[in-house]
Design a protein around this motif. Structure first.
Motif, mmCIF file in Angstrom:
data_model
loop_
_atom_site.group_PDB
_atom_site.id
_atom_site.type_symbol
_atom_site.label_atom_id
_atom_site.label_comp_id
_atom_site.label_asym_id
_atom_site.label_seq_id
_atom_site.Cartn_x
_atom_site.Cartn_y
_atom_site.Cartn_z
ATOM 1 N N THR A 172 -33.910 -9.480 -2.738
ATOM 2 C CA THR A 172 -34.030 -10.020 -1.382
ATOM 3 C C THR A 172 -32.707 -10.564 -0.870
ATOM 4 O O THR A 172 -32.645 -11.115 0.230
ATOM 5 C CB THR A 172 -35.087 -11.135 -1.338
ATOM 6 N N ASN A 173 -31.637 -10.436 -1.661
ATOM 7 C CA ASN A 173 -30.320 -10.819 -1.186
ATOM 8 C C ASN A 173 -29.840 -9.822 -0.131
ATOM 9 O O ASN A 173 -30.449 -8.788 0.103
ATOM 10 C CB ASN A 173 -29.326 -10.861 -2.354
ATOM 11 N N ALA A 174 -28.728 -10.156 0.493
ATOM 12 C CA ALA A 174 -28.200 -9.305 1.555
ATOM 13 C C ALA A 174 -27.889 -7.911 1.026
ATOM 14 O O ALA A 174 -27.316 -7.741 -0.053
ATOM 15 C CB ALA A 174 -26.936 -9.929 2.132
ATOM 16 N N VAL A 175 -28.296 -6.910 1.796
ATOM 17 C CA VAL A 175 -28.010 -5.516 1.459
ATOM 18 C C VAL A 175 -26.635 -5.177 2.023
ATOM 19 O O VAL A 175 -26.342 -5.420 3.197
ATOM 20 C CB VAL A 175 -29.078 -4.583 2.053
ATOM 21 N N VAL A 176 -25.777 -4.618 1.183
ATOM 22 C CA VAL A 176 -24.398 -4.329 1.567
ATOM 23 C C VAL A 176 -24.203 -2.819 1.588
ATOM 24 O O VAL A 176 -24.480 -2.122 0.606
ATOM 25 C CB VAL A 176 -23.407 -4.989 0.594
ATOM 26 N N ASP A 177 -23.702 -2.300 2.709
ATOM 27 C CA ASP A 177 -23.451 -0.870 2.839
ATOM 28 C C ASP A 177 -22.200 -0.460 2.080
ATOM 29 O O ASP A 177 -21.205 -1.197 2.034
ATOM 30 C CB ASP A 177 -23.266 -0.499 4.317
ATOM 31 N N LEU A 178 -22.247 0.739 1.499
ATOM 32 C CA LEU A 178 -21.037 1.338 0.959
ATOM 33 C C LEU A 178 -20.232 1.933 2.105
ATOM 34 O O LEU A 178 -20.805 2.466 3.055
ATOM 35 C CB LEU A 178 -21.380 2.427 -0.062
ATOM 36 N N VAL A 179 -18.908 1.845 2.015
ATOM 37 C CA VAL A 179 -18.060 2.394 3.080
ATOM 38 C C VAL A 179 -17.451 3.731 2.663
ATOM 39 O O VAL A 179 -16.735 4.357 3.451
ATOM 40 C CB VAL A 179 -16.955 1.399 3.485
ATOM 41 N N ALA A 180 -17.702 4.154 1.447
ATOM 42 C CA ALA A 180 -17.265 5.477 0.976
ATOM 43 C C ALA A 180 -18.258 5.934 -0.091
ATOM 44 O O ALA A 180 -18.935 5.113 -0.716
ATOM 45 C CB ALA A 180 -15.855 5.414 0.399
ATOM 46 N N ASP A 181 -18.350 7.249 -0.262
ATOM 47 C CA ASP A 181 -19.216 7.755 -1.304
ATOM 48 C C ASP A 181 -18.796 7.186 -2.663
ATOM 49 O O ASP A 181 -17.594 7.062 -2.964
ATOM 50 C CB ASP A 181 -19.150 9.277 -1.361
ATOM 51 N N ALA A 182 -19.772 6.831 -3.488
ATOM 52 C CA ALA A 182 -19.529 6.361 -4.856
ATOM 53 C C ALA A 182 -19.838 7.514 -5.790
ATOM 54 O O ALA A 182 -20.989 7.923 -5.937
ATOM 55 C CB ALA A 182 -20.395 5.154 -5.165
ATOM 56 N N ALA A 183 -18.816 8.065 -6.419
ATOM 57 C CA ALA A 183 -18.935 9.337 -7.115
ATOM 58 C C ALA A 183 -19.516 9.179 -8.515
ATOM 59 O O ALA A 183 -19.213 8.223 -9.241
ATOM 60 C CB ALA A 183 -17.573 10.017 -7.206
ATOM 61 N N LYS A 184 -20.332 10.133 -8.892
ATOM 62 C CA LYS A 184 -20.860 10.248 -10.245
ATOM 63 C C LYS A 184 -19.728 10.273 -11.262
ATOM 64 O O LYS A 184 -18.684 10.883 -11.035
ATOM 65 C CB LYS A 184 -21.700 11.529 -10.320
ATOM 66 N N GLU A 185 -19.939 9.600 -12.382
ATOM 67 C CA GLU A 185 -18.998 9.442 -13.490
ATOM 68 C C GLU A 185 -17.834 8.515 -13.161
ATOM 69 O O GLU A 185 -16.938 8.329 -13.991
ATOM 70 C CB GLU A 185 -18.443 10.789 -13.995
ATOM 71 N N GLN A 186 -17.831 7.906 -11.983
ATOM 72 C CA GLN A 186 -16.811 6.940 -11.630
ATOM 73 C C GLN A 186 -17.380 5.523 -11.686
ATOM 74 O O GLN A 186 -18.592 5.326 -11.689
ATOM 75 C CB GLN A 186 -16.247 7.238 -10.243
ATOM 76 N N SER A 187 -16.497 4.525 -11.701
ATOM 77 C CA SER A 187 -16.930 3.143 -11.904
ATOM 78 C C SER A 187 -16.501 2.203 -10.777
ATOM 79 O O SER A 187 -16.408 0.992 -10.975
ATOM 80 C CB SER A 187 -16.375 2.616 -13.237
ATOM 81 N N GLN A 188 -16.266 2.761 -9.605
ATOM 82 C CA GLN A 188 -15.883 1.905 -8.481
ATOM 83 C C GLN A 188 -16.769 2.169 -7.276
ATOM 84 O O GLN A 188 -17.174 3.311 -7.018
ATOM 85 C CB GLN A 188 -14.422 2.117 -8.110
ATOM 86 N N ILE A 189 -17.066 1.088 -6.565
ATOM 87 C CA ILE A 189 -17.852 1.146 -5.336
ATOM 88 C C ILE A 189 -17.057 0.446 -4.248
ATOM 89 O O ILE A 189 -16.549 -0.670 -4.446
ATOM 90 C CB ILE A 189 -19.216 0.462 -5.535
ATOM 91 N N ALA A 190 -16.963 1.095 -3.104
ATOM 92 C CA ALA A 190 -16.202 0.544 -1.980
ATOM 93 C C ALA A 190 -17.151 -0.061 -0.946
ATOM 94 O O ALA A 190 -18.072 0.613 -0.472
ATOM 95 C CB ALA A 190 -15.344 1.630 -1.331
ATOM 96 N N ILE A 191 -16.921 -1.344 -0.631
ATOM 97 C CA ILE A 191 -17.649 -2.024 0.435
ATOM 98 C C ILE A 191 -16.631 -2.583 1.412
ATOM 99 O O ILE A 191 -15.421 -2.440 1.221
ATOM 100 C CB ILE A 191 -18.554 -3.140 -0.129
#
Length: 627
Positions: A172-191
């Protein structure tokens, strides 16, 4: 690349040379490699054997003991020797208080005997609850009172259980949109830069809106998701945060590419995560699943909202109602060396399941267990990828109900509620595996080096009742219509009366396998039971190098050139826990014999289910229950 034209491939089967196969597994008897007693750092898979677009890299379980910086044991579990307290059966009423008072890294030891519990006992972070054994006269037995509801033991926040998916209250915390695709086998997410929602050590859920080209309508209502239309998801741990750049670095790679075009989002979990807790060497009785119907939740062990936790050498029996063990929204948890069997209730829809991995749970390991005499012994339920079900014995699944369907063959290792994906099923002994679509489809699962006979063991099924031969839904691989991009490589499949084939002959509990690939028709026992020829279950199937008893040989896919099988897709070498003198790998078309000895199956064969499942049960057969 994806393979099409399954009918063309079916006709192109050929013998494979065993000597060429054997070269890939010879010399694999060395000790454990990798940080977790043998898991997959540096696995070399022959080029072209797997399609990287529809598989992932499997490194399941606990890779390193970062809590105490100690070496892991040969079973890949943390070693805990610091004794906090020894507890007697007479102290059962204060067991929870004792556990709560122990320091992280310590053990509460239970002596032999029976502990009568008035309510569910929770294992707090960092603490191990350890008995003397899970079976026999020296067992430590924990019994939940008949007046109580809930599991016998739990790892996770008090009274939360599986709310991370069923009730959607864990996000129920704030939902945060990704600003770029988060690729399979990678370990970074861009917000967005400057977002302060996350910190190192947080656990969160990554998901996206449903892609109708992948996900069927079965569970689109979202009962197993953060919200309606957000089925495909993965539970993640955040290792570090760069607020200025808006970069979240994850502790483990993603197993799916989450796309901004599908409104990919990340949401922090509400509850504190339980870490480094363990349950070892106990026999559990009397748990009762909670919910609007008995059995919907765990009756044995509920592991929810947890990471780096484990269940080892635990027995459950026919006194339990509900699922025997659940891994719900977990990361890198382990269930191993345990024996889950029978149930107190077998009515239709009672969810008398064995081991259930669900609710975006990722990178967990279910290994070397026995699961028998239940509706679905092992189950992926909207799981999140990277999980491994390895070297388990799953058998005698049953769909007992009051509608005359008692002879319908269920799946030993199955899929329930969309959309389990990127999971590995390796080295298991099972009667029937696959992905049924009762509550939605699955996809991108890999089945490797399993022995799947389509024959249940000819033991009494429930409460010592007579054997019922299986006459409906008899098959080895069940890949239903709308299941996507399944990988089936290096398995031994089907039943036969021909001992010259070098595989175990029919157990006499179902008709012999008759059809190699059946399309939208399971009326005759089949090796592959698929949807229609033009359905994705058939057109996207990636199969290769499986021995089956209908063709009586190894079937080769002409679109895959390699004829080399690795010993494993997640072990570098024979694992440290594997018994000395027992061949590993134990099953595959490159071996002679093709089916050897699985330790879990051998253990089960020596167990007397007539006297040990629940001696107190007075079966009410007409009501399918054990009062």
């Amino acid at each position: 690349m994806q393979l099409a034209g399954l009918a063309r491939r079916r006709a192109a089967g050929a013998w494979w040379v065993r000597a060429a196969w054997r070269a890939a597994v010879g010399g694999s008897s060395s000790g454990p490699a990798g940080a977790n007693g043998g898991a997959s750092a540096g696995i070399t898979t022959p080029t072209g054997l797997l399609n990287p677009d529809i598989t992932t890299e499997w490194k399941p379980g606990i890779l390193v003991d970062s809590a105490l910086n100690q070496p892991l044991g040969p079973d890949g579990l943390p070693v805990r020797t610091n004794l906090c307290r020894t507890v007697q059966p007479s102290e059962a009423s204060s067991l929870q208080t004792t556990l709560n008072g122990c320091a992280a890294g310590s053990v509460v030891e239970l002596v032999t005997g029976t502990y009568n519990l008035s309510s569910t006992v929770y294992i707090p972070s960092g603490v191990v609850l350890r008995g003397q054994g899970s079976t026999g006269s020296s067992a430590t037995i924990l019994v939940l009172a008949k007046s109580a509801t809930g599991p016998v033991l739990a790892i996770g926040p008090k009274d939360v259980f599986d709310q991370s998916c069923y009730n959607n209250s864990n996000y129920t915390n704030a939902v945060v949109d990704l600003v770029a695709d988060a690729a399979k086998e990678q370990s970074q997410i861009a917000i967005a830069s400057g977002n302060t929602s996350f910190a190192a050590g947080d656990f969160a859920l990554v998901d996206q809106t449903d892609d109708p080209s992948i996900i069927s309508a079965g569970d689109s209502g979202g009962s197993f998701a953060r919200g309606k239309g957000h089925i495909l998801s993965q539970r993640v741990e955040i290792a570090s945060v760069d607020t200025g750049k808006g970069i979240l670095t994850l502790a483990s790679p993603l197993h799916w590419t989450f796309k901004t075009s599908l409104k990919a989002q990340i949401t922090k979990a509400n509850y504190a995560v339980t870490k480094w807790a363990g349950i070892e060497h106990v026999w559990l009785q009397g748990g009762k699943g909670l919910g609007e119907y008995l059995g919907r939740k765990a009756g044995g062990v509920d592991v929810s909202n947890a990471a780096y936790c484990w269940v080892k050498d635990v027995q459950t029996d026919g006194t339990l109602t509900g699922m025997h063990v659940t891994l719900t929204a977990t990361n890198r948890c382990v269930v191993r060396d345990s024996h889950f069997h029978n149930s107190a209730q077998y009515g239709f829809g009672q969810d008398n399941y064995g081991i259930v991995v669900r609710c975006a749970a990722a990178d967990n390991l279910v290994e070397n267990n026995i699961a028998r005499y239940m509706n679905k012994p092992i189950l992926f339920n909207n799981s999140g990828g990277g999980n491994v079900v390895g070297y388990n014995y799953a058998d005698n699944e049953w769909s007992l109900d009051s509608n005359g369907g008692d002879q319908f063959q269920e799946s030993s290792i199955d899929v329930h509620c969309s959309f389990p994906h990127m999971e590995l099923v390796e080295g298991n002994y099972a009667a029937h595996v696959g992905a049924s679509t009762t509550h939605g489809n699955g996809g991108y699962l890999t089945y490797f080096r399993n022995y799947v006979s389509s024959q249940q063991a000819p033991n009494p099924i429930v409460w010592s009742l007579p054997v019922l031969a299986q006459t409906g839904n008899v098959m080895a691989l069940q890949i239903d219509a709308t299941d996507h991009d399944m990988t089936v490589i290096g398995n031994v499949l089907g039943s036969t009366s021909n001992a010259a084939l070098g595989v175990p002959v029919s157990l006499g509990t179902a008709d012999l396998s008759k059809v190699y690939m059946a399309y939208a028709d399971n009326s005759k026992p089949c090796i592959f039971c698929l949807g229609a020829k033009n359905d994705v279950s058939a057109t996207t199937l990636w199969w290769h190098g499986n021995f089956d008893t209908v063709n009586g040989k190894v079937m080769s896919n002409p679109n895959i050139a390699t004829q080399t099988l690795p010993a494993s897709l997640y072990y570098q070498a024979k694992p440290g826990w594997w018994p000395s003198g027992t061949a590993w790998p134990w099953a595959g078309p490159d071996l002679s014999p093709m089916v050897g000895t699985l330790p879990a199956q051998a253990t089960s064969a020596a167990f007397d289910y007539n006297t040990s499942n629940d001696p107190s049960c007075k079966a009410n057969v007409s009501a399918y229950s054990c009062p």
